[in-house]
Write a protein that holds these residues in place. Sequence first.
Motif, mmCIF file in Angstrom:
data_model
loop_
_atom_site.group_PDB
_atom_site.id
_atom_site.type_symbol
_atom_site.label_atom_id
_atom_site.label_comp_id
_atom_site.label_asym_id
_atom_site.label_seq_id
_atom_site.Cartn_x
_atom_site.Cartn_y
_atom_site.Cartn_z
ATOM 1 N N ALA A 63 0.828 -1.210 0.000
ATOM 2 C CA ALA A 63 0.000 0.000 0.000
ATOM 3 C C ALA A 63 0.860 1.256 0.000
ATOM 4 C CB ALA A 63 -0.928 -0.008 1.210
ATOM 5 N N GLY A 64 1.960 1.218 0.762
ATOM 6 C CA GLY A 64 2.859 2.372 0.798
ATOM 7 C C GLY A 64 3.539 2.615 -0.540
ATOM 8 N N LEU A 65 3.870 1.531 -1.261
ATOM 9 C CA LEU A 65 4.504 1.678 -2.564
ATOM 10 C C LEU A 65 3.531 2.275 -3.584
ATOM 11 C CD1 LEU A 65 6.990 1.301 -4.288
ATOM 12 C CD2 LEU A 65 6.301 -1.073 -4.693
ATOM 13 N N VAL A 66 2.254 1.860 -3.509
ATOM 14 C CA VAL A 66 1.235 2.449 -4.384
ATOM 15 C C VAL A 66 1.124 3.947 -4.126
ATOM 16 C CG1 VAL A 66 -1.230 2.510 -4.939
ATOM 17 C CG2 VAL A 66 -0.078 0.314 -4.621
ATOM 18 N N SER A 67 1.095 4.314 -2.855
ATOM 19 C CA SER A 67 0.996 5.725 -2.481
ATOM 20 C C SER A 67 2.193 6.511 -3.000
ATOM 21 C CB SER A 67 0.898 5.855 -0.961
ATOM 22 O OG SER A 67 0.897 7.203 -0.569
ATOM 23 N N LEU A 68 3.408 5.940 -2.867
ATOM 24 C CA LEU A 68 4.610 6.600 -3.347
ATOM 25 C C LEU A 68 4.568 6.787 -4.868
ATOM 26 C CD1 LEU A 68 7.523 7.630 -3.275
ATOM 27 C CD2 LEU A 68 8.305 5.256 -3.110
ATOM 28 N N ALA A 69 4.139 5.755 -5.589
ATOM 29 C CA ALA A 69 4.072 5.849 -7.051
ATOM 30 C C ALA A 69 3.064 6.905 -7.491
ATOM 31 C CB ALA A 69 3.711 4.487 -7.641
ATOM 32 N N LYS A 70 1.985 7.053 -6.736
ATOM 33 C CA LYS A 70 1.018 8.115 -7.043
ATOM 34 C C LYS A 70 1.638 9.488 -6.802
ATOM 35 C CE LYS A 70 -3.303 5.622 -6.022
ATOM 36 N NZ LYS A 70 -4.456 5.539 -5.087
ATOM 37 N N THR A 71 2.352 9.630 -5.684
ATOM 38 C CA THR A 71 3.014 10.903 -5.388
ATOM 39 C C THR A 71 3.993 11.279 -6.495
ATOM 40 O OG1 THR A 71 2.867 10.554 -2.993
ATOM 41 C CG2 THR A 71 4.536 12.106 -3.772
ATOM 42 N N ALA A 72 4.740 10.301 -6.983
ATOM 43 C CA ALA A 72 5.729 10.548 -8.026
ATOM 44 C C ALA A 72 5.093 10.775 -9.388
ATOM 45 C CB ALA A 72 6.713 9.387 -8.097
ATOM 46 N N GLY A 73 3.773 10.557 -9.487
ATOM 47 C CA GLY A 73 3.077 10.775 -10.756
ATOM 48 C C GLY A 73 3.264 9.662 -11.754
ATOM 49 N N LEU A 74 3.717 8.466 -11.288
ATOM 50 C CA LEU A 74 3.945 7.343 -12.192
ATOM 51 C C LEU A 74 2.664 6.587 -12.502
ATOM 52 C CD1 LEU A 74 7.261 5.930 -10.660
ATOM 53 C CD2 LEU A 74 7.013 7.440 -12.632
ATOM 54 N N VAL A 75 1.720 6.580 -11.568
ATOM 55 C CA VAL A 75 0.459 5.871 -11.762
ATOM 56 C C VAL A 75 -0.695 6.766 -11.326
ATOM 57 C CG1 VAL A 75 1.512 3.589 -11.435
ATOM 58 C CG2 VAL A 75 0.558 4.807 -9.461
ATOM 59 N N ARG A 76 -1.897 6.425 -11.791
ATOM 60 C CA ARG A 76 -3.105 7.128 -11.365
ATOM 61 C C ARG A 76 -4.269 6.160 -11.439
ATOM 62 N NH1 ARG A 76 -6.166 9.607 -15.874
ATOM 63 N NH2 ARG A 76 -5.252 8.921 -17.857
ATOM 64 N N VAL A 77 -5.390 6.551 -10.867
ATOM 65 C CA VAL A 77 -6.601 5.731 -10.893
ATOM 66 C C VAL A 77 -7.469 6.197 -12.052
ATOM 67 C CG1 VAL A 77 -8.683 5.053 -9.640
ATOM 68 C CG2 VAL A 77 -6.507 5.350 -8.409
ATOM 69 N N LEU A 78 -7.870 5.238 -12.900
ATOM 70 C CA LEU A 78 -8.717 5.546 -14.058
ATOM 71 C C LEU A 78 -9.776 4.457 -14.211
ATOM 72 C CD1 LEU A 78 -9.242 7.329 -16.580
ATOM 73 C CD2 LEU A 78 -7.694 5.807 -17.834
ATOM 74 N N LYS A 79 -11.040 4.843 -14.008
ATOM 75 C CA LYS A 79 -12.174 3.926 -14.177
ATOM 76 C C LYS A 79 -11.981 2.637 -13.378
ATOM 77 C CE LYS A 79 -13.248 5.689 -18.786
ATOM 78 N NZ LYS A 79 -13.421 5.370 -20.237
ATOM 79 N N GLY A 80 -11.625 2.801 -12.127
ATOM 80 C CA GLY A 80 -11.519 1.657 -11.239
ATOM 81 C C GLY A 80 -10.253 0.842 -11.400
ATOM 82 N N LYS A 81 -9.297 1.355 -12.196
ATOM 83 C CA LYS A 81 -8.047 0.628 -12.395
ATOM 84 C C LYS A 81 -6.859 1.524 -12.042
ATOM 85 C CE LYS A 81 -7.311 -2.009 -15.892
ATOM 86 N NZ LYS A 81 -7.107 -2.496 -17.281
ATOM 87 N N LEU A 82 -5.804 0.871 -11.588
ATOM 88 C CA LEU A 82 -4.531 1.571 -11.371
ATOM 89 C C LEU A 82 -3.729 1.443 -12.661
ATOM 90 C CD1 LEU A 82 -2.861 3.003 -9.092
ATOM 91 C CD2 LEU A 82 -1.697 0.820 -8.761
ATOM 92 N N VAL A 83 -3.458 2.584 -13.300
ATOM 93 C CA VAL A 83 -2.790 2.544 -14.602
ATOM 94 C C VAL A 83 -1.554 3.436 -14.578
ATOM 95 C CG1 VAL A 83 -4.953 2.082 -15.834
ATOM 96 C CG2 VAL A 83 -4.180 4.457 -15.508
ATOM 97 N N ARG A 84 -0.630 3.151 -15.496
ATOM 98 C CA ARG A 84 0.577 3.961 -15.600
ATOM 99 C C ARG A 84 0.276 5.283 -16.312
ATOM 100 N NH1 ARG A 84 5.267 -0.074 -17.668
ATOM 101 N NH2 ARG A 84 3.755 -0.431 -19.347
ATOM 102 N N VAL A 85 1.019 6.319 -15.948
ATOM 103 C CA VAL A 85 0.897 7.621 -16.601
ATOM 104 C C VAL A 85 1.969 7.664 -17.689
ATOM 105 C CG1 VAL A 85 1.014 10.117 -16.303
ATOM 106 C CG2 VAL A 85 0.042 8.692 -14.483
ATOM 107 N N LYS A 86 1.516 7.702 -18.931
ATOM 108 C CA LYS A 86 2.461 7.589 -20.049
ATOM 109 C C LYS A 86 3.468 8.732 -20.090
ATOM 110 C CE LYS A 86 -0.355 4.759 -23.136
ATOM 111 N NZ LYS A 86 -0.962 4.637 -24.489
ATOM 112 N N ARG A 87 2.990 9.944 -19.823
ATOM 113 C CA ARG A 87 3.923 11.076 -19.919
ATOM 114 C C ARG A 87 4.982 11.057 -18.825
ATOM 115 N NH1 ARG A 87 -0.840 13.520 -18.047
ATOM 116 N NH2 ARG A 87 -0.664 14.453 -15.963
ATOM 117 N N ALA A 88 4.785 10.205 -17.798
ATOM 118 C CA ALA A 88 5.769 10.111 -16.708
ATOM 119 C C ALA A 88 6.817 9.037 -16.965
ATOM 120 C CB ALA A 88 5.064 9.829 -15.382
ATOM 121 N N GLU A 89 6.647 8.243 -18.036
ATOM 122 C CA GLU A 89 7.572 7.135 -18.270
ATOM 123 C C GLU A 89 9.029 7.581 -18.443
ATOM 124 O OE1 GLU A 89 6.114 4.697 -21.413
ATOM 125 O OE2 GLU A 89 4.363 4.016 -20.264
#
Length: 611
Positions: A255-281
């Motif tokens: 759970a902490g790693l998910v939170s960290l990845a969200k803070t870093a802008g690597l992932v986001r929630v979209l329509k009930g799914k955790l997905v990668r943010v392409k522009r952050a790759e």
Amino acid sequence: MRMVYTGADEEDFIDARQRLLVELDAWSQMRQRTIDPVVAGAMLDYRFERDGLLGRWTRQILRGALLTWFPRKVVLLDPHSSAVLTTVEALLDFFEDADLFDDRSEPPTVLRSFLRGITDEFDEAMREPANFGLAKFWAVAMAEHGIDPLDELEAQHFIDRVQHGEVEVDQELLHEIAYRHYEGDPEVEPLEPTPVFALVGDEELIAEAGGLPVLGRLRRFSSWVGDGRELAAKGRLAESDARDLADRLAEPDPAGLVSLAKTAGLVRVLKGKLVRVKRAEPLLDDPLKLWRAAVPHVLDTGDGRVRYRLPERHLAYELLESIQADNDCATIPMLVEILDDVGDLAWRCADAAPVLRVLDQLAEYGLVEVSPATEENYEDLIDFAGVASVEEIPEEERQVVRLLPLGSQAIYEARVGAGVPTLTLEDLASETAEVLFARVAPMAQDVFDEGSQLWLAARRPEQAIAELCELARRTDDFEHRMLAFQVLSEYGEPGVETIADLREHSAAGPAALSWLLDAGFIDESEVSGRERTYSMVDVLAAGIRSAGRKKAMEEFAAQPRPAQLLFLADATICGHPRTREVLESMVVAHPDRMVSNAARKALDWLHEPDD
């Protein structure tokens, strides 16, 4: 005479203030100028409280002192402009005659013209009660009722009578003044010195960030997310995914790693799914940018992007600032004290657990290094822990925290982003040599070396040599003189010749001799006995001022006793103006009673010509 006291101990400033006022008094008698030492002292106090640059004066500085600070704080028997401004003008004339003006001061003619143009404005500002500070309001009110404000019992009795309605004061005015006082009055409050950051280049930062395990976790997590992961209720990972993440990546806190990845802008929630943010790759291939994106997870950078865990993240910011302010190194007990100064924390006790927990997080992100304390840290540990011995301090608290390059970069960027005044070594390259020494000398030797090289590179050699020579002649700070010689020597033969030329100077000569001896440019046989003794008195006097009597005398006592006694015999006739101060320190603080008694006899002999 030393004129820069930015960040200096108040005791050091008070000593300098007294010396300046003594010199001013002697000058005023010789020039037949009228001065009020209270006014002159107040002007020096203002400069110390604002930035410590006692010799830097501009119209803006005079305006702040005379039209805001004086009306707010200074109570005078004769507050009329004719008495005050005459003294201020005399003080500026004294600085000009004694060559004490900072190079960044405005021309004395401009300052005098300004003073003569604000007489009416000054009188009006001093008369207007709305300009008073809270302490001045009560002092004036007490004086008007025949009460001595310095008499604590009478002063408190007067305030009690006001509160009970027995004595009338302007309550509306009092409320306004009190409100301004408690809300903060930045135009008159003492200012903390702007911190100086010794930053490293991006190449070193990239290398530091590239080795952080936490960034490797983020990269692996991003790969694990793949095309997306379905989320359970409340946006959490599905239980099967959480187990898979823990097992496949050996992740102890999914759970902490998910939170960290969200803070870093690597992932986001979209329509009930955790997905990668392409522009952050692209961040995944840039260690420094990825580190910058991740740091707000543990550090309050003030940008408002992260709103959770604010107390811990705010504490992290306060800890980094405190470590930086203590020359990039601090003990755990010292940092624990910060808890009581951070008002919005959920905890308010002398408990080391929150500090240790936050420091572990900062270490994970490469901001600090925590290591066991050594003997040189014991005094600090004991003082802040309030114990009698190191053994009484829990083992986990017997540690030292050092700021790493990424930590300096993080706190620097956070301050700049928040619009808080911040300096770098590059900024100090355009400052005077005395400001450079005052700000950078307390820092690590490699930082001083880098700062001095930047300073030298910013000016022509002849300009730098002239300024360093002038500082060595003027200052009464032994350390600053020696630093001036150290930097002068960077110019090779021209620099050393400049130092040698100062050997006959009445003030700089002993320090020049000491430096030339230590550097091996002259032989002991070339030095007369009087020169050697005079130089030793100079060194001892500087040590007493900087390190205190006890430490200075302990270092002196490391010499053989006969050498110490011979020094005492010669000290009384060497003619150094601070011989008496050195002998008095030996009487009080020398650990060898025989030497202490000999110092007392030498002091008695020194007094005889005056009796």
